[in-house]
Write a protein that holds these residues in place. Structure first.
Motif, PDB file in Angstrom:
ATOM      1  N   LEU A  30       0.860  -1.184   0.000  1.00  0.00           N
ATOM      2  CA  LEU A  30       0.000   0.000   0.000  1.00  0.00           C
ATOM      3  C   LEU A  30       0.897   1.234   0.000  1.00  0.00           C
ATOM      4  CD1 LEU A  30      -2.627   1.620   0.307  1.00  0.00           C
ATOM      5  CD2 LEU A  30      -2.551   1.139   2.773  1.00  0.00           C
ATOM      6  N   VAL A  31       0.837   1.984  -1.094  1.00  0.00           N
ATOM      7  CA  VAL A  31       1.661   3.180  -1.242  1.00  0.00           C
ATOM      8  C   VAL A  31       0.770   4.407  -1.079  1.00  0.00           C
ATOM      9  CG1 VAL A  31       3.058   4.546  -2.851  1.00  0.00           C
ATOM     10  CG2 VAL A  31       3.379   2.067  -2.705  1.00  0.00           C
ATOM     11  N   GLY A  32       1.161   5.288  -0.166  1.00  0.00           N
ATOM     12  CA  GLY A  32       0.428   6.526   0.055  1.00  0.00           C
ATOM     13  C   GLY A  32       0.994   7.646  -0.787  1.00  0.00           C
ATOM     14  N   LEU A  33       0.131   8.243  -1.605  1.00  0.00           N
ATOM     15  CA  LEU A  33       0.505   9.394  -2.425  1.00  0.00           C
ATOM     16  C   LEU A  33       0.068  10.637  -1.658  1.00  0.00           C
ATOM     17  CD1 LEU A  33       1.722  10.058  -5.244  1.00  0.00           C
ATOM     18  CD2 LEU A  33      -0.615  10.027  -6.139  1.00  0.00           C
ATOM     19  N   ILE A  34       1.045  11.380  -1.153  1.00  0.00           N
ATOM     20  CA  ILE A  34       0.793  12.444  -0.190  1.00  0.00           C
ATOM     21  C   ILE A  34       1.106  13.791  -0.825  1.00  0.00           C
ATOM     22  CG2 ILE A  34       1.349  13.310   2.115  1.00  0.00           C
ATOM     23  CD1 ILE A  34       0.162  10.446   2.045  1.00  0.00           C
ATOM     24  N   GLY A  35       0.226  14.774  -0.594  1.00  0.00           N
ATOM     25  CA  GLY A  35       0.499  16.102  -1.121  1.00  0.00           C
ATOM     26  C   GLY A  35      -0.620  17.072  -0.816  1.00  0.00           C
ATOM     27  N   LEU A 154      -4.333  -4.189  -9.317  1.00  0.00           N
ATOM     28  CA  LEU A 154      -3.957  -2.856  -8.843  1.00  0.00           C
ATOM     29  C   LEU A 154      -5.214  -2.068  -8.498  1.00  0.00           C
ATOM     30  CD1 LEU A 154      -1.917  -0.447  -8.485  1.00  0.00           C
ATOM     31  CD2 LEU A 154      -2.321   0.052 -10.916  1.00  0.00           C
ATOM     32  N   TYR A 155      -5.267  -1.562  -7.278  1.00  0.00           N
ATOM     33  CA  TYR A 155      -6.330  -0.644  -6.880  1.00  0.00           C
ATOM     34  C   TYR A 155      -5.753   0.767  -6.837  1.00  0.00           C
ATOM     35  CZ  TYR A 155      -8.978  -4.745  -5.395  1.00  0.00           C
ATOM     36  OH  TYR A 155      -9.646  -5.942  -5.371  1.00  0.00           O
ATOM     37  N   VAL A 156      -6.460   1.694  -7.478  1.00  0.00           N
ATOM     38  CA  VAL A 156      -6.085   3.103  -7.455  1.00  0.00           C
ATOM     39  C   VAL A 156      -7.204   3.836  -6.730  1.00  0.00           C
ATOM     40  CG1 VAL A 156      -5.512   5.126  -8.825  1.00  0.00           C
ATOM     41  CG2 VAL A 156      -4.811   2.850  -9.625  1.00  0.00           C
ATOM     42  N   ALA A 178      -6.783  -6.944   3.665  1.00  0.00           N
ATOM     43  CA  ALA A 178      -7.051  -8.278   3.117  1.00  0.00           C
ATOM     44  C   ALA A 178      -6.593  -8.379   1.668  1.00  0.00           C
ATOM     45  CB  ALA A 178      -8.542  -8.592   3.224  1.00  0.00           C
ATOM     46  N   GLU A 179      -6.803  -7.324   0.884  1.00  0.00           N
ATOM     47  CA  GLU A 179      -6.382  -7.343  -0.516  1.00  0.00           C
ATOM     48  C   GLU A 179      -4.860  -7.313  -0.644  1.00  0.00           C
ATOM     49  OE1 GLU A 179      -8.428  -7.564  -3.606  1.00  0.00           O
ATOM     50  OE2 GLU A 179      -9.231  -8.602  -1.868  1.00  0.00           O
ATOM     51  N   LYS A 180      -4.195  -6.593   0.250  1.00  0.00           N
ATOM     52  CA  LYS A 180      -2.723  -6.637   0.292  1.00  0.00           C
ATOM     53  C   LYS A 180      -2.252  -8.065   0.540  1.00  0.00           C
ATOM     54  CE  LYS A 180      -0.368  -4.085   2.929  1.00  0.00           C
ATOM     55  NZ  LYS A 180       0.062  -3.350   4.128  1.00  0.00           N
ATOM     56  N   LYS A 181      -2.885  -8.729   1.489  1.00  0.00           N
ATOM     57  CA  LYS A 181      -2.504 -10.100   1.819  1.00  0.00           C
ATOM     58  C   LYS A 181      -2.721 -11.026   0.632  1.00  0.00           C
ATOM     59  CE  LYS A 181      -3.071 -13.502   5.537  1.00  0.00           C
ATOM     60  NZ  LYS A 181      -3.777 -13.799   6.810  1.00  0.00           N
ATOM     61  N   ARG A 182      -3.767 -10.745  -0.156  1.00  0.00           N
ATOM     62  CA  ARG A 182      -4.028 -11.533  -1.367  1.00  0.00           C
ATOM     63  C   ARG A 182      -2.953 -11.305  -2.421  1.00  0.00           C
ATOM     64  NH1 ARG A 182      -6.460 -10.668  -6.215  1.00  0.00           N
ATOM     65  NH2 ARG A 182      -7.043  -8.541  -5.663  1.00  0.00           N
ATOM     66  N   GLY A 183      -2.281 -10.146  -2.334  1.00  0.00           N
ATOM     67  CA  GLY A 183      -1.214  -9.847  -3.284  1.00  0.00           C
ATOM     68  C   GLY A 183      -1.481  -8.665  -4.189  1.00  0.00           C
ATOM     69  N   ALA A 184      -2.583  -7.948  -3.945  1.00  0.00           N
ATOM     70  CA  ALA A 184      -2.890  -6.774  -4.759  1.00  0.00           C
ATOM     71  C   ALA A 184      -1.929  -5.637  -4.414  1.00  0.00           C
ATOM     72  CB  ALA A 184      -4.325  -6.327  -4.523  1.00  0.00           C
ATOM     73  N   ALA A 185      -1.688  -4.775  -5.390  1.00  0.00           N
ATOM     74  CA  ALA A 185      -0.954  -3.534  -5.180  1.00  0.00           C
ATOM     75  C   ALA A 185      -1.976  -2.403  -5.059  1.00  0.00           C
ATOM     76  CB  ALA A 185      -0.014  -3.271  -6.349  1.00  0.00           C
ATOM     77  N   ILE A 186      -1.714  -1.453  -4.158  1.00  0.00           N
ATOM     78  CA  ILE A 186      -2.683  -0.387  -3.906  1.00  0.00           C
ATOM     79  C   ILE A 186      -1.966   0.954  -3.868  1.00  0.00           C
ATOM     80  CG2 ILE A 186      -4.496   0.484  -2.369  1.00  0.00           C
ATOM     81  CD1 ILE A 186      -4.536  -2.483  -1.233  1.00  0.00           C
ATOM     82  N   LEU A 187      -2.427   1.873  -4.717  1.00  0.00           N
ATOM     83  CA  LEU A 187      -1.958   3.254  -4.704  1.00  0.00           C
ATOM     84  C   LEU A 187      -3.089   4.112  -4.163  1.00  0.00           C
ATOM     85  CD1 LEU A 187       0.082   5.511  -5.469  1.00  0.00           C
ATOM     86  CD2 LEU A 187      -0.984   5.538  -7.749  1.00  0.00           C
ATOM     87  N   MET A 188      -2.846   4.824  -3.068  1.00  0.00           N
ATOM     88  CA  MET A 188      -3.893   5.595  -2.409  1.00  0.00           C
ATOM     89  C   MET A 188      -3.428   7.017  -2.144  1.00  0.00           C
ATOM     90  SD  MET A 188      -5.820   4.832   1.236  1.00  0.00           S
ATOM     91  CE  MET A 188      -4.389   5.226   2.261  1.00  0.00           C
ATOM     92  N   SER A 189      -4.167   7.986  -2.657  1.00  0.00           N
ATOM     93  CA  SER A 189      -3.908   9.377  -2.293  1.00  0.00           C
ATOM     94  C   SER A 189      -4.812   9.742  -1.118  1.00  0.00           C
ATOM     95  CB  SER A 189      -4.182  10.313  -3.474  1.00  0.00           C
ATOM     96  OG  SER A 189      -5.569  10.516  -3.639  1.00  0.00           O
TER      97      SER A 189
END
Length: 246
Positions: A30-35, A154-156, A178-189
């Motif tokens: 889970l990557v946080g896009l911060i700004g 990938l979830y955006v 749960a989705e991270k554990k499944r192996g999904a990549a997540i980009l979240m602002s």
């Protein structure tokens, strides 16, 4: 699954909003896009989902660009916008059916996932409702359910907590885990930096269309030289330094 953004320059006109932006989102991360407002978060997201074409640079998902194979690229993404976008003439059930058809999902399996999500977000008795009857928070929950039934690679997710009550916020964070554990990549602002600090694995700090810093919390604290700083302290400190340099 890896989303890779390499030296992205782009925006809505010939004058770029984004300047040489590079970062990755890995499988199970889970990557946080911060700004701040205007930093370039939504512009970055619009490039990732294909609404904008890069002026320079490259965006790939598993090595595939949108130009290489549009269908394969888009099929890997589920997107939750900041403002819910629903069809006024379609019921909740019809929105789910449309999502299932658009992604070519197995109907019975997708509906089994949908039923679980609808129950989690307390929408299971509202399948025949039209969007006009939904509150802002309920419309946001519809977007969340439609996205997560896809089991995308990938979830955006753009500012997902706006309009959600505390229980729905917790439910969404549990779902992301749960989705991270499944192996999904997540980009979240997000502007909710305290939540981002607690849940994100990695941060990309945008300021004036450029990556000011990126890394996990420990790395950012090392960069700033304050090993007890919160994410809010780090972001405000780093962006203030840039403004003073300007």
């Amino acid at each position: 699954m890896t989303l890779k953004i390499n030296k992205l320059t782009g925006g809505y006109s010939r004058i770029p909003v984004l300047k040489d932006v590079s970062f990755k989102v890995e499988r199970g991360q889970l990557v946080g896009l911060i700004g701040l407002n205007g930093a370039g978060k939504s512009t970055t997201i619009n490039h990732v989902i294909g609404l904008l074409v890069p002026q320079k640079g490259k965006i790939t998902i598993n090595g595939i660009t949108l130009q290489d194979d549009p269908q394969s690229y888009k099929s890997k993404i589920a997107y939750i916008p900041e403002m819910p976008v629903l069809y006024q003439e379609l019921t909740l059930k019809e929105h789910l059916d449309l999502t299932i058809m658009a992604y070519g999902l197995d109907y019975s399996q997708a509906w089994q996932r949908a039923q679980n999500l609808l129950k989690t977000f307390r929408l299971d008795n509202k399948l025949n409702w039209f969007p006009a009857k939904f509150s802002k928070g309920m419309r946001q929950k519809v977007m969340i359910v439609c996205a997560f039934i896809t089991e995308a690679d990938l979830y955006v997710v753009d500012e997902p907590f706006l309009g959600l009550d505390p229980l729905a916020t917790k439910d969404l964070l549990d779902l992301i885990a749960a989705e991270k554990k499944r192996g999904a990549a997540i980009l979240m602002s997000t502007h909710v930096l305290a939540t981002a600090q607690e849940y994100c694995d990695y941060f990309v700090l945008l300021h004036q269309g450029k990556v000011r810093a990126q890394g996990d919390l420990e790395h950012l604290r090392n960069l700033y030289g304050d090993f007890d700083a919160s994410l809010t302290d780090l972001y405000l400190g780093m962006t203030q330094d840039v403004n003073e340099d300007d």
